[in-house]
Enzyme design. Sequence first.
Site, PDB file in Angstrom:
ATOM      1  N   ARG A   1      44.618  21.260  29.905  1.00  0.00           N
ATOM      2  CA  ARG A   1      45.466  21.890  28.885  1.00  0.00           C
ATOM      3  C   ARG A   1      46.938  21.961  29.266  1.00  0.00           C
ATOM      4  NH1 ARG A   1      41.092  26.635  27.396  1.00  0.00           N
ATOM      5  NH2 ARG A   1      39.721  25.251  26.228  1.00  0.00           N
TER       6      ARG A   1
ATOM      7  N   LEU B   1      43.376  29.317  17.233  1.00  0.00           N
ATOM      8  CA  LEU B   1      42.858  28.269  18.101  1.00  0.00           C
ATOM      9  C   LEU B   1      42.068  27.208  17.342  1.00  0.00           C
ATOM     10  CD1 LEU B   1      42.322  27.470  21.104  1.00  0.00           C
ATOM     11  CD2 LEU B   1      40.224  28.795  20.935  1.00  0.00           C
TER      12      LEU B   1
ATOM     13  N   HIS C   1      47.198  31.412  25.398  1.00  0.00           N
ATOM     14  CA  HIS C   1      45.750  31.455  25.276  1.00  0.00           C
ATOM     15  C   HIS C   1      45.058  32.273  26.357  1.00  0.00           C
ATOM     16  CE1 HIS C   1      41.902  30.099  23.885  1.00  0.00           C
ATOM     17  NE2 HIS C   1      41.610  29.458  25.000  1.00  0.00           N
TER      18      HIS C   1
ATOM     19  N   HIS D   1      47.228  26.887  25.201  1.00  0.00           N
ATOM     20  CA  HIS D   1      46.257  25.931  24.675  1.00  0.00           C
ATOM     21  C   HIS D   1      47.016  24.942  23.794  1.00  0.00           C
ATOM     22  CE1 HIS D   1      42.858  24.232  22.548  1.00  0.00           C
ATOM     23  NE2 HIS D   1      42.026  24.877  23.339  1.00  0.00           N
TER      24      HIS D   1
ATOM     25  N   GLN E   1      48.140  30.226  30.541  1.00  0.00           N
ATOM     26  CA  GLN E   1      47.787  28.964  29.882  1.00  0.00           C
ATOM     27  C   GLN E   1      48.165  28.940  28.408  1.00  0.00           C
ATOM     28  OE1 GLN E   1      43.443  27.694  29.053  1.00  0.00           O
ATOM     29  NE2 GLN E   1      44.201  26.286  30.614  1.00  0.00           N
TER      30      GLN E   1
ATOM     31  N   PHE F   1      34.926  17.714  27.086  1.00  0.00           N
ATOM     32  CA  PHE F   1      35.957  18.742  27.062  1.00  0.00           C
ATOM     33  C   PHE F   1      37.052  18.353  28.038  1.00  0.00           C
ATOM     34  CE2 PHE F   1      36.737  23.123  25.629  1.00  0.00           C
ATOM     35  CZ  PHE F   1      35.927  23.149  24.498  1.00  0.00           C
TER      36      PHE F   1
ATOM     37  N   ARG G   1      43.294  26.792  33.996  1.00  0.00           N
ATOM     38  CA  ARG G   1      41.857  26.856  33.767  1.00  0.00           C
ATOM     39  C   ARG G   1      41.390  25.675  32.933  1.00  0.00           C
ATOM     40  NH1 ARG G   1      38.829  28.429  29.608  1.00  0.00           N
ATOM     41  NH2 ARG G   1      40.390  29.585  28.414  1.00  0.00           N
TER      42      ARG G   1
ATOM     43  N   THR H   1      39.548  24.486  18.714  1.00  0.00           N
ATOM     44  CA  THR H   1      38.893  24.205  19.993  1.00  0.00           C
ATOM     45  C   THR H   1      39.182  22.799  20.533  1.00  0.00           C
ATOM     46  OG1 THR H   1      36.759  23.927  21.086  1.00  0.00           O
ATOM     47  CG2 THR H   1      36.792  23.565  18.738  1.00  0.00           C
ATOM     48  N   GLU H   2      39.214  22.714  21.871  1.00  0.00           N
ATOM     49  CA  GLU H   2      39.311  21.431  22.546  1.00  0.00           C
ATOM     50  C   GLU H   2      38.103  20.562  22.189  1.00  0.00           C
ATOM     51  OE1 GLU H   2      41.363  21.680  26.579  1.00  0.00           O
ATOM     52  OE2 GLU H   2      39.252  21.444  27.077  1.00  0.00           O
TER      53      GLU H   2
ATOM     54  N   ALA I   1      32.221  39.465  30.009  1.00  0.00           N
ATOM     55  CA  ALA I   1      32.159  39.928  31.397  1.00  0.00           C
ATOM     56  C   ALA I   1      31.607  41.352  31.462  1.00  0.00           C
ATOM     57  CB  ALA I   1      33.545  39.857  32.047  1.00  0.00           C
ATOM     58  N   GLY I   2      32.100  42.204  30.579  1.00  0.00           N
ATOM     59  CA  GLY I   2      31.650  43.594  30.579  1.00  0.00           C
ATOM     60  C   GLY I   2      30.178  43.710  30.230  1.00  0.00           C
TER      61      GLY I   2
END
Lengths: 238, 577
Positions: free
Chosen positions: B284, B250, B350, B240, B238, B118, B392, B252-253, B18-19
Amino acid sequence: MRPYRLKILRFDPSKDSNPHWQVYQIRMGEYERLLDGLIRIKGEIDGTLTFRRSCAHGICGSCAMKINGKNSLACQTLAKDLPEETVVEPLQGYPVIRDLVVDMGEFFRKNDEVMPYLINPEPPPDRERLQSPEEQQRILQSITCIMCGSCTGACPSYWLDRQYLGPSALLKAYRFIFDSRDRATKERLRKILHEHGLWRCHTIYNCVEVCPKEIDITYHIKALKRLALREALRIRQG
Amino acid sequence: MAAEFHIHDIVVIGSGLAGLRAALEAKRHGTVAVLAKLYPTRCHSTAAQGGIAAALGNEEPDSPEWHFYDTVKGSDFLGDQDAIEVMCEDAIRTVIELEHMGVPFSRTPEGKIAQRRFGGHTRDFGAAPVRRACYSADRTGHAIVFALYEQCQLAGVEFFSEFHVLDIVVRDGKAAGVIALELATGKLHAFQARAVVVASGGYGRLFKTTSNAITNTGDCLSILFQRGLPLEDMEFFQFHPTGIYGLGILITEGARGEGGVLRNRQGERFMERYAPTIKDLAPRDMVSRAILQEIREGRGIDGRDFVYLDLTHVPEGVIEERLPEIRQFCRVYLGIDPSDSPIPVVPTAHYGMGGIPTDIDGRVLSDERGNVVRGLYAAGECACVSVHGANRLGCNSLLDTVVFGRRAGIAIGRELKYLEPSTIQDEEVKKVESDIERVLSRKGKVRTAHLRRALQECMMQRCSVFRSESSLKEALKEIGDLREMYQEVGIQDKGRVFNTELTEVIELGHLITLAEIVAGSALQRTESRGAHYREDHPERDDRNFLKHTFAFSTDRGILFRFKDVTITRFQPEERRY
């Protein structure tokens, strides 16, 4: 849980004129990371012990340090693989800021020298630029680099010539030169063909040995050398 | 030590996706400084594995409208639909733009961006799973971070690495700048700006088991809250479903997207019972609850507190090509190969759905009525637009960061001429300096590490996947006790050079603040929605709670106010998969 003697090289610029060793005795479970041990020392024994860490699973590249003589990630080093007496030093090849924290500014700056961004002056299509899976495969290893600095710091050519670009920056050059979407091969070759560049690699393989992402860096540098030779011949032949 | 003063048009806090995206956009309009706690490419966005969502339709038919619907339903109808529509409509352009910037996405045989299944991504409004996740093996976040970082450097964005933000100065309703500690020297820096973007990421370190980096401590959320600004929907955190047992790392999904399934001690693919249509690819919140339900009912592996993620039937070539990082994690941390042995997993903290409230242009809201703080923007996990609502969907976080990071940058371009340059006063820096000195002079007996562990265990036990009035009240009481003990925290490291004991003490203070907000927000929401599950109120209550929680700091504790959810297209319905 097994006992370990961690012998750590320490240096605080505000107090010490020279680095000195300090030994910490801790217990670690076999599947604990060395990083867990360092965190425990800082939390339970000595709050002044200083090191970098963030993700703790080998993707951010923060906790690279020299462990039993080899540049490694502390978060990817498990206690079960360590001898009872384990030596931890700052990442080899970089100026020390404090304890296990080294200055990586120069390392990142060298990376910037190879024009580390996709260059393609052709107007992009409405959708993605096409790239075959085989073409993508060619850069697959090179894009997994996390820039932990282990390779460059372990390179004897770099020890002798601190201006040498080093394996990491050369790998970055490969990543773009061999990306089928990039159009700046010549310009980039020019950036790495100088006395501190590509030919400083003497195929020693230290970089490959220490890479925590298991990238065959020397293979990539050799591919750059072959390309540079071909280009040179082509230019000579007009 | 004298502080150093800087002047920039725009200061961005955080070098995650985002930054970086905000900085790249903002750089077209003025000088930009990015302050990062770490070296910029060490941000936690690099740990995002599975993909970024966009209805490209490269592998099978898909549409932004289905993406819109899935996100609304995934959010358990708490997401604001105007914002969700903006994000899903912009997704295709966003991913194509990233590809043009050089992101090395995995490819289809025809050379297009490859896509996979996903959790919660469906076609035809929930009919069946769809391939919507665009990925670069299982290192998608890493691939995008590098491309954006490289573009930022090319554009001339200035980076300040290992600058730890201690204060965000907001004066008379306008952001004035940021005060940060340079770790290498211990010196304070005051960054004076016309506009400030907060993109400081998440706060998963509130919990004992988490996929988040050690540095994900939510400092800036806590700083703004203490400056009187609200935090929105903080009760929604959330978990995960698949963190490596014991470590929280993690998986991943995408592992389930590529065919992996969850199994209990009987070898049963238990998600068939919980989500008959999309099974292991349910959202999730549902999968995490299902796993813990299996464990509670004694069907964990060997009756213990984990289940298996089984990839042994997935072709080895698929694992090698699309899930290489996962394979490496399993080899390094468990000593197993996922092609031969199932992976022991457990839900792991998560992602915070809640955060700094913003409008769809990243402008930070000062209240629930829509007033904004001039010159202050936020994007990414620290922000709450809200596109994720109560839960999310996977791959929507990367999308969120890039879409709303860019939108914040565009908004700055529009508004910069009305935003006057601000100054930071000497006294404001001196106050931060004296705060540091005070921490450094602490002689208490309590250790930061002990207090932090107590906080994380408290949040894990009382305020994670399952919650109740009694557990939350106990949590709040414990947090209160921990806050008092925090005053007794001692510090051994009295130096200024790279003093990470100092920053750990400061981070712990922020975590305690956030823990109280999360537990407090969870206590007042007497319903179950998305990731917030109240065992004493197991039903969703649309009549009373189709609204966002805004938590404010007051002298008498946290004050809650509320804002209605924006519903444009999809009316709330029962959420079944």
